[in-house]
Motif scaffolding. Structure first.
Motif, PDB file in Angstrom:
ATOM      1  N   ALA A  57       9.987  -1.436   8.798  1.00 50.05           N
ATOM      2  CA  ALA A  57      11.238  -3.153   7.586  1.00 50.05           C
ATOM      3  C   ALA A  57      10.054  -2.631   6.419  1.00 50.05           C
ATOM      4  CB  ALA A  57      11.047  -3.759   8.089  1.00 50.05           C
ATOM      5  N   CYS A  58       8.735  -2.201   6.347  1.00 47.31           N
ATOM      6  CA  CYS A  58       8.578  -2.578   5.471  1.00 47.31           C
ATOM      7  C   CYS A  58       8.962  -1.499   4.549  1.00 47.31           C
ATOM      8  CB  CYS A  58       6.704  -1.970   5.678  1.00 47.31           C
ATOM      9  SG  CYS A  58       6.288  -3.003   6.587  1.00 47.31           S
ATOM     10  N   LEU A  59       9.391  -0.058   4.652  1.00 50.39           N
ATOM     11  CA  LEU A  59       9.666   0.444   4.340  1.00 50.39           C
ATOM     12  C   LEU A  59      10.874   0.322   3.709  1.00 50.39           C
ATOM     13  CD1 LEU A  59       8.916   3.444   6.187  1.00 50.39           C
ATOM     14  CD2 LEU A  59       7.564   3.428   4.490  1.00 50.39           C
ATOM     15  N   LEU A  60      11.533  -0.231   4.169  1.00 47.58           N
ATOM     16  CA  LEU A  60      13.258  -0.314   3.079  1.00 47.58           C
ATOM     17  C   LEU A  60      13.469  -0.277   1.292  1.00 47.58           C
ATOM     18  CD1 LEU A  60      14.773  -2.586   5.991  1.00 47.58           C
ATOM     19  CD2 LEU A  60      15.543  -0.149   5.152  1.00 47.58           C
ATOM     20  N   PRO A  61      12.570  -1.658   1.091  1.00 53.64           N
ATOM     21  CA  PRO A  61      12.465  -1.266  -0.630  1.00 53.64           C
ATOM     22  C   PRO A  61      12.410   0.255  -1.254  1.00 53.64           C
ATOM     23  CG  PRO A  61      11.082  -2.879   0.213  1.00 53.64           C
ATOM     24  CD  PRO A  61      11.638  -2.343   1.615  1.00 53.64           C
ATOM     25  N   PHE A  64       0.903  -1.134  -0.023  1.00 52.80           N
ATOM     26  CA  PHE A  64      -0.016  -0.118  -0.044  1.00 52.80           C
ATOM     27  C   PHE A  64       0.753   1.175  -0.095  1.00 52.80           C
ATOM     28  CE2 PHE A  64      -2.966  -3.080   3.011  1.00 52.80           C
ATOM     29  CZ  PHE A  64      -4.151  -3.551   1.632  1.00 52.80           C
ATOM     30  N   ILE A  65       2.266   1.353   0.346  1.00 51.53           N
ATOM     31  CA  ILE A  65       3.323   2.247   0.808  1.00 51.53           C
ATOM     32  C   ILE A  65       3.528   3.390  -0.635  1.00 51.53           C
ATOM     33  CG2 ILE A  65       5.218   2.775   1.757  1.00 51.53           C
ATOM     34  CD1 ILE A  65       5.496   0.482   2.824  1.00 51.53           C
ATOM     35  N   PRO A  66       3.383   2.677  -2.165  1.00 50.27           N
ATOM     36  CA  PRO A  66       3.496   3.413  -3.014  1.00 50.27           C
ATOM     37  C   PRO A  66       2.638   3.954  -3.724  1.00 50.27           C
ATOM     38  CG  PRO A  66       4.407   1.088  -3.624  1.00 50.27           C
ATOM     39  CD  PRO A  66       3.558   1.230  -2.343  1.00 50.27           C
ATOM     40  N   ASN A  67       0.403   3.602  -3.086  1.00 49.94           N
ATOM     41  CA  ASN A  67      -0.255   4.714  -3.043  1.00 49.94           C
ATOM     42  C   ASN A  67      -0.291   5.119  -1.539  1.00 49.94           C
ATOM     43  OD1 ASN A  67      -1.052   2.700  -4.972  1.00 49.94           O
ATOM     44  ND2 ASN A  67      -2.471   1.942  -3.336  1.00 49.94           N
ATOM     45  N   ILE A  68       0.935   5.624  -0.790  1.00 50.43           N
ATOM     46  CA  ILE A  68       0.005   6.836  -0.156  1.00 50.43           C
ATOM     47  C   ILE A  68       0.891   8.047  -0.668  1.00 50.43           C
ATOM     48  CG2 ILE A  68       0.697   7.151   2.260  1.00 50.43           C
ATOM     49  CD1 ILE A  68       0.173   4.708   2.835  1.00 50.43           C
ATOM     50  N   LEU A  69       2.198   7.279  -0.931  1.00 50.85           N
ATOM     51  CA  LEU A  69       2.930   8.369  -1.691  1.00 50.85           C
ATOM     52  C   LEU A  69       3.106   9.195  -2.516  1.00 50.85           C
ATOM     53  CD1 LEU A  69       6.476   5.855  -1.623  1.00 50.85           C
ATOM     54  CD2 LEU A  69       5.974   7.544   0.050  1.00 50.85           C
ATOM     55  N   ARG A  70       2.189   8.557  -3.599  1.00 53.75           N
ATOM     56  CA  ARG A  70       1.032   9.292  -4.557  1.00 53.75           C
ATOM     57  C   ARG A  70       0.802  10.551  -3.685  1.00 53.75           C
ATOM     58  NH1 ARG A  70      -3.806   6.481  -7.587  1.00 53.75           N
ATOM     59  NH2 ARG A  70      -3.675   6.558  -5.593  1.00 53.75           N
ATOM     60  N   LEU A  91      12.893   3.021   0.728  1.00 49.31           N
ATOM     61  CA  LEU A  91      13.720   4.128   1.303  1.00 49.31           C
ATOM     62  C   LEU A  91      14.263   4.955   0.796  1.00 49.31           C
ATOM     63  CD1 LEU A  91      13.705   5.066   4.382  1.00 49.31           C
ATOM     64  CD2 LEU A  91      14.791   3.776   4.653  1.00 49.31           C
ATOM     65  N   ASP A  92      14.967   5.243  -0.197  1.00 42.65           N
ATOM     66  CA  ASP A  92      15.653   6.040  -1.097  1.00 42.65           C
ATOM     67  C   ASP A  92      14.600   7.098  -1.914  1.00 42.65           C
ATOM     68  OD1 ASP A  92      18.127   4.798  -0.758  1.00 42.65           O
ATOM     69  OD2 ASP A  92      18.573   3.162  -2.240  1.00 42.65           O
ATOM     70  N   ASP A  93      13.943   6.514  -2.138  1.00 38.44           N
ATOM     71  CA  ASP A  93      12.740   7.108  -3.069  1.00 38.44           C
ATOM     72  C   ASP A  93      11.647   8.452  -1.512  1.00 38.44           C
ATOM     73  OD1 ASP A  93      13.040   6.209  -5.643  1.00 38.44           O
ATOM     74  OD2 ASP A  93      11.377   4.992  -5.443  1.00 38.44           O
ATOM     75  N   ILE A  94      11.373   7.297  -0.327  1.00 37.87           N
ATOM     76  CA  ILE A  94      10.830   8.115   0.805  1.00 37.87           C
ATOM     77  C   ILE A  94      11.924   9.200   0.809  1.00 37.87           C
ATOM     78  CG2 ILE A  94      10.195   8.198   2.868  1.00 37.87           C
ATOM     79  CD1 ILE A  94       9.588   5.170   2.008  1.00 37.87           C
ATOM     80  N   VAL A  95      13.455   8.947   1.403  1.00 35.59           N
ATOM     81  CA  VAL A  95      14.507  10.053   1.542  1.00 35.59           C
ATOM     82  C   VAL A  95      14.181  11.635   0.337  1.00 35.59           C
ATOM     83  CG1 VAL A  95      16.751  10.661   2.094  1.00 35.59           C
ATOM     84  CG2 VAL A  95      15.582   8.434   2.930  1.00 35.59           C
ATOM     85  N   ARG A  96      14.079  10.847  -0.140  1.00 33.65           N
ATOM     86  CA  ARG A  96      14.030  12.217  -1.525  1.00 33.65           C
ATOM     87  C   ARG A  96      13.267  12.878  -1.390  1.00 33.65           C
ATOM     88  NH1 ARG A  96      11.665  11.581  -6.373  1.00 33.65           N
ATOM     89  NH2 ARG A  96      10.930   9.567  -6.135  1.00 33.65           N
ATOM     90  N   LEU A  97      11.737  12.481  -1.431  1.00 34.47           N
ATOM     91  CA  LEU A  97      10.492  12.521  -1.583  1.00 34.47           C
ATOM     92  C   LEU A  97      10.448  13.684  -0.194  1.00 34.47           C
ATOM     93  CD1 LEU A  97       8.007  10.402  -2.605  1.00 34.47           C
ATOM     94  CD2 LEU A  97       8.234  12.436  -3.925  1.00 34.47           C
ATOM     95  N   MET A  98      11.363  13.337   0.861  1.00 34.41           N
ATOM     96  CA  MET A  98      10.961  14.168   2.845  1.00 34.41           C
ATOM     97  C   MET A  98      11.870  15.501   2.364  1.00 34.41           C
ATOM     98  SD  MET A  98       8.580  13.139   4.544  1.00 34.41           S
ATOM     99  CE  MET A  98       7.926  11.812   4.857  1.00 34.41           C
ATOM    100  N   LEU A  99      12.709  15.676   1.793  1.00 37.42           N
ATOM    101  CA  LEU A  99      13.866  16.395   1.338  1.00 37.42           C
ATOM    102  C   LEU A  99      13.360  16.933   0.546  1.00 37.42           C
ATOM    103  CD1 LEU A  99      17.495  14.882   0.269  1.00 37.42           C
ATOM    104  CD2 LEU A  99      17.098  16.446   2.711  1.00 37.42           C
ATOM    105  N   ALA A 100      12.522  16.770  -1.117  1.00 34.47           N
ATOM    106  CA  ALA A 100      11.581  18.118  -1.454  1.00 34.47           C
ATOM    107  C   ALA A 100      11.327  18.817  -0.370  1.00 34.47           C
ATOM    108  CB  ALA A 100      11.280  16.988  -2.644  1.00 34.47           C
TER     109      ALA A 100
END
Length: 872
Positions: free
Chosen positions: A257-261, A225-231, A263-272
């Motif tokens: 652990a669910c976010l590890l795959p 579900f996480i990709p849907n939330i990131l949208r 995580l790089d995308d999430i960090v990039r989005l959070m920096l933005a």
């Protein structure tokens, strides 16, 4: 779905008796009269309204009549029906007649489809209250109705349903089983694509509540579900974007652990997102970094060159916030209103908005500094240098740079030593800056480098740089702006409390410190009171103050205590006077005894005011002061308690379900028992059961004081405790043997002291302690009691063993022999010698040598050195 037949029947006044119809009309009249109170936002108004309800609060038909007013009296003014809703949302659903509860549940569709009014916002809370009936046994009925409405063609009804579901998840997630959570998550995820803004928002809120409260039960594969939330990080509605960020932070915290795959995308989005022009989004992004650091800080190492400057850039006061700060500083020069207090961790004032982006950015930078220490300095110091060196007209930039110094200082620690002189000089100069915000934040940032200041004082002597720091702070105490004074007093309190501060560093400046603090008491506005009281109290706790303090501090503080109307202010002053009383000891008697009487009179006057005790501050400070006087003047306890009826007040009125207050009162009873037991004796038989009712492993500090109190009573009441053994022994055994909950050291020791004091006069209790003897012996070995107290405790244990030698076996005799390492007074040591010789001769004859051989060397040495004929 319309209201069912049960609802139609129950809420039909024609089916009621004449008495019920009259009662409902009477309640309606009360609600009309109290409508204005119920619709005020303040807690005082709400409580006053509930008190006015009087007998209706416990009336068996209250739920029926409230439901009728809310759902059937459409012609009544909205405020009257809202009053009914306010009462209904807090009414205990377990007390409702089952038919009334069922009727209200059948009316949930009516609530969900209700047009928006002042009542609508209360419906989710009412539905949650219904679901909580019988420990959420009504959950299934309620949830099925809400699920039915999630597919309603009217999107407003769907939004109301999801909002109600969100409240339900928030309040009852901890009671849900795995299947219910799985069903809810799957259902809510389907709604994430709904075009209705409110539906998307509350859907995300549902998921946040479910995954926050029930992480351990969550059976759903959340990774899918996480990709849907990131949208939704790019949703056009800001509050939906913020909620999506909040949900990712919750998942990072609970299910990393669910976010590890991703995580790089999430960090990039959070920096933005940290650069988002909507500060609510940037604030949520700030929450992310400390959570990541808790799990795997090295993930962020490569992002430090970008992240650190970004966080520094978000520490500036912006726009209206800066204007408000300017206006606030100017107003505080002129007025004597109640100002905002300093944030405890980041010493920036609490503005009307509470937590802010600059605070969040500072906290994130602090977390990075703690984790990466000196590694962040190449990215932080150059940017800070740019910020503080620009034109002084842009005070916001300078202020943010100084805040940045404070944010990194504690975590970087000794890594800042090469820059220490430059940083400290900058901060000292900034204490005289023309803008008060910069003076204020400089006080706080200075407090963050005290380890370096004191290390420098240790190396170079306090007469050099330490003297400059302390004198600069004392000058700033006289600043004309109260918010600067507040920051300065906070900084001084932190300095006085620092464990590295040596008393000899302070002594040369003590006269000046006392003079400045005395001036502050006389001249400061009421808003500053809590902070100079904190500084004075911390100083009194740290060093022995001279007699001049009695005149300099006590008299003006007593005058302030009489003059200030606000109870929290009085509490701060009382706390400060408590520290002064303990520090000055006998020198404080002239003011301590009258103030003791005043505190007793206050508690007596307030004894029926439940709200006074629930708000705690002044009640707690009064009790603490009473306790400090009783402990400081043990020879005067009988006189003090005889001249007041404080013991009667405490005995009859203190059980207000406020654990911190109960804890203090138990300490008072124990102190009185120790110093003046005869005045407790007339009601001790009533007091012991009353005290034992406070036993609870949920509140260990209360339980610790409870057993300490019982130990002091037992030491004086002696064999008189025998009738109360059935009340005391089972909780004591439960506390000693509890394996599901960690019992803190103090609680365990106090239980053992209580048992030993009782065992000295009632040794037969030892028969019930066989399996707990090892723990009792261990507690005695590590106890910090003085030699006399420890000796008395050991005598109680020896009496139990001598009377019941069978309670010792081959597994517990070793722990018992371990008592030899304790330094005991002669009487206790002789008694221990006699007991050991008896055990050797009569009970462990065959095993004695092998038992001695199995003991640790330190125990063997103690036995051979201090005791005769025991070691082969």
């Amino acid at each position: 779905m319309s209201a069912g037949p049960q609802a139609s029947r129950v809420f039909d006044p024609n089916s009621w008796s004449a008495e019920e119809r009259q009662e409902c009309n009477d309640l309606l009249g009360v609600l009309r009269r109290l409508a204005s109170l119920f619709n005020e936002a303040t807690e005082d108004a709400q409580e006053a309204a509930h008190m006015e309800l009087g007998r209706w609060v416990v009336h068996k038909n209250l739920g029926l009549y409230l439901g009728f007013v809310l759902l059937r009296c459409e012609n009544e003014p909205a405020l009257v029906r809202k009053a009914a809703a306010v009462v209904l949302k807090t009414y205990n659903a377990d007390k409702m007649n089952s038919s009334v509860w069922q009727a209200l549940v059948e009316n949930i569709p009516t609530m969900l489809s209700y047009p928006t009014t002042v009542i609508t916002d209360l419906f989710p809370s009412i539905v949650c209250n219904l679901a909580r009936r019988n420990k959420c046994s009504g959950f299934a009925d309620v949830i099925s109705i809400i699920f039915h409405h999630l597919s309603h063609p009217n999107t407003d009804i769907v939004a109301n349903s999801v909002a109600t579901l969100s409240k339900l998840c928030e309040d009852t997630a901890q009671y849900m089983n795995k299947e219910q959570i799985q069903t809810l998550v799957s259902k809510v995820v389907e709604l994430l694509g709904n075009p209705h803004d409110e539906v998307r928002y509350y859907s995300l809120e549902c998921l946040a509540a479910l995954w926050s409260e029930s992480a351990e039960k969550e059976p759903v594969n959340m990774a899918s579900f996480i990709p849907n939330i990131l949208r939704y990080f790019s949703d056009p509605v800001p509050k939906i974007r913020a909620k999506a960020h909040r949900l990712v932070v919750v998942l990072t915290e609970r299910k990393f652990a669910c976010l590890l795959p991703l995580l790089d995308d999430i960090v990039r989005l959070m920096l933005a997102s940290l650069q988002d022009t909507d500060e609510s989004i940037a604030m949520e992004a700030c929450e992310f970094w400390p959570v990541i650091i808790e799990w795997q800080p090295n993930i962020l190492r490569s992002n430090l060159p970008t992240l650190v400057p970004l966080l520094l850039s978000r520490m500036l006061y912006k726009g209206d916030e800066a204007a408000l700060m300017e206006e606030d500083m100017e107003d505080k020069k002129q007025s004597r209103g109640h100002g905002r207090q300093m944030d405890a961790e980041f010493c920036v004032d609490d503005s009307a908005t509470g937590w802010s982006l600059r605070k969040g950015a500072a906290l994130s930078l602090d977390s990075l500094a703690v984790s990466f220490q000196g590694d962040i300095l190449p990215y932080a110091l150059p940017r800070i240098a740019q910020m503080i060196n620009i034109t002084t007209a842009e005070w916001q930039m300078v202020e943010a740079g100084i805040l940045g110094i404070g944010a990194i200082a504690s975590g970087c620690g000794r890594n800042l030593l090469p820059n220490y002189k430059d940083i400290s000089c900058l901060l000292l100069q900034s204490l005289t800056h023309k803008h008060p915000s910069i003076r204020k934040i400089s006080c706080w940032s200075l407090s963050r480098i005290y380890d370096l200041v004191l290390e420098n004082a240790e190396a170079e002597g306090p007469e050099k740089h330490f003297k400059l720091v302390l004198e600069a702070l004392l000058r700033t105490c006289r600043d004309p702006v109260p918010l600067v004074q507040i920051s300065c007093f906070c900084s001084l309190a932190i300095l006085f409390e620092d464990s590295n501060l040596k008393e000899e560093f302070l002594k040369p400046f003590l006269e000046t410190i006392i003079e400045v603090l005395h001036e502050s008491i006389l001249s400061s506005q009421d808003t500053v009171i809590p902070h100079f009281c904190d500084a004075i109290g911390t100083l009194a706790d740290r060093i022995n103050l001279p007699t001049s303090v009695g005149t300099a501090f006590v008299r003006p503080l007593m005058e302030k205590l009489r003059a200030v109307p606000a109870e929290p202010m009085k509490a701060y002053i009382l706390d400060c006077l408590t520290s002064l009383t303990v520090s000055l000891k006998d020198l404080s008697q002239d003011f301590a005894f009258p103030l003791f009487n005043s505190c007793c009179a206050l508690l007596d006057a307030k004894k029926t005011n439940r709200r006074f005790f629930e708000e705690e501050e002044l009640a707690a400070s009064s009790l603490d002061y009473i306790l400090s006087v009783l402990e400081t003047f043990p020879s005067s306890v009988q006189l003090l308690c005889s001249n007041t009826h404080i013991l009667d007040v405490l005995r009859l009125h203190y059980f207000q379900n406020v654990p911190s207050l109960v804890q203090s009162v138990l300490a008072i009873f124990g102190t009185v028992a120790r110093s003046a037991f005869p005045i407790l004796l007339p009601f001790v038989s009533e007091l012991i059961p009353l005290v034992m009712r406070c036993y609870s492993l949920e509140h260990l500090p209360v339980t610790a004081n409870l057993f300490w109190c019982m130990a002091e009573i037992a030491a004086k009441f002696q064999a008189g405790m025998r009738p109360f053994i059935p009340l005391i022994l089972p909780p004591a055994i439960e506390a000693l043997g509890n394996t599901t909950r960690k019992i803190n050291k103090i609680t365990g020791e106090n239980v053992v002291v209580c048992l030993c004091h009782m065992g000295l006069y009632i040794p037969e209790i030892g028969l019930q302690l066989t399996s707990y003897l090892p723990k009792i012996c261990l507690c005695l070995q590590i106890s910090k009691e003085d030699e006399s107290e420890l000796g008395s405790n050991v005598l109680g244990l020896l009496n139990m063993v001598n009377t019941n030698p069978q309670i010792l076996n081959t597994s517990s005799i070793c722990e018992f022999l371990g008592l030899a390492v304790i330094p005991l007074p002669a009487q206790s040591r002789d008694a221990f010698q006699t007991t050991l010789q008896t055990l050797k001769a009569n009970h462990f004859t065959q095993q004695w040598n092998s038992v001695i051989a199995s003991l640790p060397p330190i125990v063997q040495r103690s036995l051979s050195t201090l005791y005769v004929g025991l070691v082969p």
